[in-house]
Design an enzyme around this catalytic site. Structure first.
Site, short mmCIF file in Angstrom:
data_model
loop_
_atom_site.label_atom_id
_atom_site.label_comp_id
_atom_site.label_asym_id
_atom_site.label_seq_id
_atom_site.Cartn_x
_atom_site.Cartn_y
_atom_site.Cartn_z
N LEU A 37 35.55 -7.88 43.43
CA LEU A 37 36.04 -6.93 42.10
C LEU A 37 35.50 -5.67 42.51
O LEU A 37 34.58 -5.50 42.94
CB LEU A 37 35.83 -7.57 41.10
CG LEU A 37 35.91 -9.22 40.79
CD1 LEU A 37 35.38 -9.53 39.62
CD2 LEU A 37 37.65 -9.07 40.58
N ASP B 30 31.77 -12.25 45.32
CA ASP B 30 31.04 -11.46 44.67
C ASP B 30 29.56 -11.94 44.55
O ASP B 30 28.78 -11.65 43.90
CB ASP B 30 31.24 -11.08 43.26
CG ASP B 30 32.42 -9.96 43.29
OD1 ASP B 30 32.14 -8.79 43.58
OD2 ASP B 30 33.87 -10.39 43.06
N GLU C 283 22.35 -11.16 40.57
CA GLU C 283 21.81 -10.67 39.13
C GLU C 283 22.72 -11.02 37.78
O GLU C 283 22.23 -11.34 36.82
CB GLU C 283 21.74 -9.15 38.88
CG GLU C 283 21.15 -8.73 37.59
CD GLU C 283 21.17 -6.94 37.65
OE1 GLU C 283 19.95 -6.51 37.35
OE2 GLU C 283 22.06 -6.52 37.99
N ASP C 284 23.77 -11.26 38.10
CA ASP C 284 24.92 -11.35 36.95
C ASP C 284 24.89 -12.88 36.44
O ASP C 284 25.33 -13.08 35.43
CB ASP C 284 26.33 -11.02 37.58
CG ASP C 284 26.36 -9.58 37.54
OD1 ASP C 284 25.87 -8.84 36.71
OD2 ASP C 284 27.14 -9.02 38.60
N ARG D 245 32.49 -6.86 30.57
CA ARG D 245 31.97 -8.15 31.04
C ARG D 245 31.38 -8.96 29.98
O ARG D 245 30.96 -10.02 30.04
CB ARG D 245 31.30 -7.96 32.38
CG ARG D 245 32.13 -7.41 33.39
CD ARG D 245 32.99 -8.46 34.09
NE ARG D 245 33.68 -7.96 35.25
CZ ARG D 245 33.32 -7.71 36.48
NH1 ARG D 245 32.16 -8.14 36.85
NH2 ARG D 245 34.17 -7.15 37.48
N HIS E 144 28.71 -1.82 34.36
CA HIS E 144 27.59 -2.55 33.47
C HIS E 144 26.65 -1.48 32.83
O HIS E 144 26.79 -0.40 33.44
CB HIS E 144 26.82 -3.18 34.46
CG HIS E 144 27.41 -4.60 34.83
ND1 HIS E 144 27.40 -4.98 36.20
CD2 HIS E 144 28.22 -5.60 34.39
CE1 HIS E 144 27.93 -6.02 36.39
NE2 HIS E 144 28.42 -6.59 35.30
N VAL F 79 31.96 -1.74 45.74
CA VAL F 79 32.52 -2.67 45.02
C VAL F 79 31.55 -3.01 43.79
O VAL F 79 31.10 -3.91 43.40
CB VAL F 79 32.64 -4.47 45.89
CG1 VAL F 79 33.73 -3.96 46.87
CG2 VAL F 79 31.10 -4.48 46.51
N CYS G 39 21.49 -5.55 41.32
CA CYS G 39 22.54 -6.61 41.46
C CYS G 39 22.16 -7.85 42.42
O CYS G 39 22.58 -8.66 42.33
CB CYS G 39 23.66 -6.07 41.69
SG CYS G 39 24.27 -4.99 40.41
N1 GLY Z 1 31.68 -6.48 42.29
C1 GLY Z 1 31.12 -6.86 41.37
C2 GLY Z 1 31.52 -7.28 40.24
O1 GLY Z 1 32.65 -6.61 39.73
O2 GLY Z 1 31.30 -8.10 39.45
#
Ligand code: GLY
Length: 282
Positions: A28, A70, A75-76, A142, A170, A265, A271
């Site tokens: 993404l 991704d 980290e996400d 998000r 973010h 990206v 991250c």
């Molecule tokens: N490419 C990282 C994200 O969009 O979550």
């Protein structure tokens, strides 16, 4: 709280994940930029080498998964603080599966696992800024209010405040911690506005380190027993003016780490790892 602050930035372990080739075309991204995948992989290897060789962390490396473009942005998928790991529910549906391996690895480290199962909640770790005293959670494309509430339930020792993220992916696309009580922040109007909101909502007076480039405000701070204050930050090739600001930090061991390709990206330095202090759970 003083004891908790003393441990701020003290990490023993890091979880990272390889870069899948699918990142180049399928990850993404906000801007339609082309990624040099070999460069991205090399860049990530150097990042992992710094954690392992230079800083001596115990690094757990998950293999890249081509079905998750991704997945390098670990980290996400989890927020770890003390001995608790909150497994998130990422805002992008295509990223939800990334949490499965993260849960397995963090369970293996004997952390207390809390899962965000509420289907109305979303939260990406990139929206979570832990200052050592409190959490700020960015409400972004998000992450939503319910996600922030579940985070507050998971980490009851700390205050949690929300901050609108009006631009960028973010919250940490334009800020991060650069030291105890020191927030690195970008210069854009929306970054400065977010900082003002954080300052207004906090009982604590944070110092700030303002860098000209928003994404350069994303750095990785650690306080390691053998090294003292350590900061992984952008390189002079990427952001020369922002590096000049970091170079004013005379007490920090400064480690420039290139992130040029992953940045295309929307992946920043924080991250690419989940940092853990295992000493807190023995
Ligand atoms: N490419 C990282 C994200 O969009 O979550």
């Amino acid at each position: 709280m003083a004891g908790l602050m003393a441990a701020f930035g003290n990490f023993t372990h890091a979880v990272v994940r390889g870069v899948p080739t699918s990142l180049a075309k399928e990850a993404l991204r906000t801007d339609n930029l082309d990624v040099d995948i070999l460069k991205a992989k090399r860049e990530h290897e150097l990042y992992v080498e710094v954690l392992k060789q230079k800083l001596g962390l115990e690094v757990i490396e998950l293999p890249a998964d081509e079905s998750m473009p991704d997945c390098v942005f670990v980290e996400d998928a989890a927020v770890v603080c003390g001995d608790t790991a909150l497994i998130t529910r990422p805002g992008a549906e295509s990223r939800r599966k990334e949490t499965e391996d993260m849960k397995r690895v963090l369970s293996g480290l004997n952390l207390n696992i809390v899962e965000m199962t509420d289907e109305s909640a979303t939260l990406d770790g990139g929206d979570v800024l832990f200052t050592g005293r409190e959490f700020f959670v960015g409400l972004s494309k998000r992450t939503n209010q319910r996600g922030a509430e579940i985070l507050a339930d998971a980490f009851k020792d700390y205050a949690v405040s929300t901050v609108p993220v009006t631009d960028g992916l973010h919250l940490k696309s334009f800020c991060s911690m650069a030291g105890p009580g020191l927030i690195a922040i970008g210069s854009s109007e929306h970054a400065q506005k977010a900082l003002k909101i954080m300052q207004q909502m906090s009982d604590h007076r944070y110092d700030k380190l303002t860098v000209p480039d928003d994404i350069a405000a994303n750095c990785v701070y650690m306080n390691l027993p053998s090294k003292g204050h350590v900061l992984m930050h952008c390189t002079p090739e990427e952001f020369p003016e922002s590096v000049k600001v970091y170079e004013k930090l005379k007490d920090h061991m400064l480690i420039p780490v290139s992130n040029m390709e992953k940045c295309k990206v929307d992946g920043a330095l924080t991250c690419c790892s989940v940092l853990i202090n295992k000493k807190t759970n023995v």
